[in-house]
Write a protein that holds these residues in place. Sequence first.
Motif, mmCIF file in Angstrom:
data_model
loop_
_atom_site.group_PDB
_atom_site.id
_atom_site.type_symbol
_atom_site.label_atom_id
_atom_site.label_comp_id
_atom_site.label_asym_id
_atom_site.label_seq_id
_atom_site.Cartn_x
_atom_site.Cartn_y
_atom_site.Cartn_z
ATOM 1 N N SER A 1 0.590 -1.091 0.185
ATOM 2 C CA SER A 1 -0.009 -0.085 -0.208
ATOM 3 C C SER A 1 0.755 1.201 -0.222
ATOM 4 O O SER A 1 0.549 2.381 -0.365
ATOM 5 C CB SER A 1 -1.387 -0.070 1.609
ATOM 6 N N TRP B 1 1.733 4.657 -3.178
ATOM 7 C CA TRP B 1 1.374 5.874 -3.286
ATOM 8 C C TRP B 1 2.451 6.476 -3.443
ATOM 9 O O TRP B 1 3.007 7.708 -3.552
ATOM 10 C CB TRP B 1 0.550 6.747 -1.824
ATOM 11 N N PHE C 1 -0.543 -7.775 -4.428
ATOM 12 C CA PHE C 1 -1.309 -6.635 -3.779
ATOM 13 C C PHE C 1 -2.792 -7.755 -3.743
ATOM 14 O O PHE C 1 -3.316 -7.286 -5.120
ATOM 15 C CB PHE C 1 -1.615 -5.233 -4.155
ATOM 16 N N VAL D 1 -6.951 -6.091 -3.787
ATOM 17 C CA VAL D 1 -8.098 -5.346 -3.062
ATOM 18 C C VAL D 1 -9.693 -6.021 -2.166
ATOM 19 O O VAL D 1 -10.017 -6.371 -2.853
ATOM 20 C CB VAL D 1 -8.120 -4.261 -3.163
ATOM 21 N N PHE E 1 -10.896 0.704 -1.295
ATOM 22 C CA PHE E 1 -9.763 1.888 -2.137
ATOM 23 C C PHE E 1 -9.779 2.337 -3.235
ATOM 24 O O PHE E 1 -9.794 3.265 -3.449
ATOM 25 C CB PHE E 1 -9.877 0.284 -2.923
ATOM 26 N N THR F 1 -10.650 5.858 -1.488
ATOM 27 C CA THR F 1 -9.249 6.868 -1.189
ATOM 28 C C THR F 1 -8.400 6.766 -2.661
ATOM 29 O O THR F 1 -7.855 8.299 -2.283
ATOM 30 C CB THR F 1 -8.475 5.164 -0.376
ATOM 31 N N MET G 1 -2.459 5.932 3.019
ATOM 32 C CA MET G 1 -1.161 4.435 3.157
ATOM 33 C C MET G 1 -2.371 3.629 4.158
ATOM 34 O O MET G 1 -3.033 2.258 3.985
ATOM 35 C CB MET G 1 -0.607 5.157 3.794
ATOM 36 N N THR H 1 -5.442 2.400 2.438
ATOM 37 C CA THR H 1 -5.235 1.544 1.562
ATOM 38 C C THR H 1 -4.951 0.305 2.192
ATOM 39 O O THR H 1 -5.847 -0.855 2.051
ATOM 40 C CB THR H 1 -4.258 2.275 0.018
ATOM 41 N N ARG H 2 -3.819 0.775 3.462
ATOM 42 C CA ARG H 2 -3.960 -1.208 3.889
ATOM 43 C C ARG H 2 -5.720 -1.339 4.197
ATOM 44 O O ARG H 2 -5.120 -2.633 4.936
ATOM 45 C CB ARG H 2 -2.745 -0.885 4.831
ATOM 46 N N THR I 1 -6.559 -3.490 1.594
ATOM 47 C CA THR I 1 -6.012 -4.863 2.052
ATOM 48 C C THR I 1 -6.301 -6.162 2.546
ATOM 49 O O THR I 1 -6.130 -6.616 2.714
ATOM 50 C CB THR I 1 -4.660 -4.628 1.731
#
Lengths: 232, 222
Positions: B53, B57, B123, B125, B131, B134, B179, B182-183, B186
Amino acid sequence: MIRSTTGKALLSIWLTLVIVAGLAMPMVPVPRTWYELPWIPGLEQKARIILFHVPMAWVTLVAFISAMVYGIQFLKTKNLDYDLKSVNAAGLGTVFCILATVTGSIWAKFNWGSFWNWDPRETSIFILLLIYGAYFALRSSIEGAEKRAALSAAYSIIAGVTAPFFIFVMPRIMSGLHPGAKGDEGGAAPVAQLHMPPNMLVVFFASLLGFTMLYVWLFSVRMRISKLEEHH
Amino acid sequence: MMMRSAYEVFRKDVHSEFRTRYAMNALIMFVIVALSIILFSIGDESVTPGVLSGILWVIIFFSGMSGLSRSFVSEEERGTVLTLQLLTEPSAVYAGKLLFNLILTVSLNLFIAVMYVLLVQQFVVQSPAIFWVTILLGSAGIAAAATILAAIIAKANTKGTLYPVLAFPIMLPLLLTVMNATRLATEGAPFSEAAGEFQVLVAYTVVVIAVSVILFDFVWKD
């Protein structure tokens, strides 16, 4: 007031007393007299840093905010004197920022085990250092005093309004080691020092005042130097 | 009146972009190069979603930094600043440039996100709603901060290197937030868990645009 010899003498006596008190007041398990500080397990003599490190960080913030306020005043009046004040405040702020970072980092090595831990407050002072760096990098690459003054003032204002977001962002992302951080007993209170015993609190606020006056004095000296440089 | 001239400034930028395709070509190549470097360096290593993540970025930040300064630097390079200053009011210029950068950033970041999801297999999602929201809100924040900073560095001598230096401390609260969001995406967190992040992103964008509107007059006029 600070320009006068009396003011200078008072300031040096004040700071000497603060430093002597901060370093020499004995730490005992059970304080009996007014000059004894409590022995905090796990911190021991290292607790003394709060009397010097926190005032440095405080002056860094004061200098940043005054640089921004002088910047706003420059934009309002277009008087270049304000730009001179702004840059001198930022210059002193950088010095105090480095001092606060270095003292804190050395202390962290002995207390938390490593020089740098990315604790929220370490991160904040790092950001402040970056902002100061960017401010001077921007200034050195613009020709023309008016333009330089206006653009650097604009940058300091943008930095000033985005930096407070860290207060909301940090606690969501990382846990802290400093007092007052998330998970700490005192909650997220900004002034965690209130747990200090009264005599230590007196020294702490005396130090805070002394360092602030030191900043004011240094600022006035630097202003006089840059005025003299301007005339030559 | 102001809306109309802002739209004209925007249309002018779109026209000149489509004529030269400067930003688009350079940026797409930048993204492909950056992605390949990431893919090569990951190899068959297993990397945690948190790190991935962050890397997403990093690509978005630096691609923005290489493309978004164009909006004002190109006016300065072509010597069209005076014309714009004579023809329109500063707020219209700002609004037009902001709109252009907003659309550029959103489309570029959507491209980066799609490529990243397709190419970086580790990665995954799990909450697509978090996601994509964001990506959209993060792009808006980046465009807002990048536009006023571009106006500032357009007047400086060392434009290219100065831009990320100035932008990083300003954008860091935004980058840390996206960030983190995004984490969360995931990890398959429910949408409500990222609500705080979205509030920070919206507030950041609004504050930066408000300050930019006030400051732009001082930055733009010589």
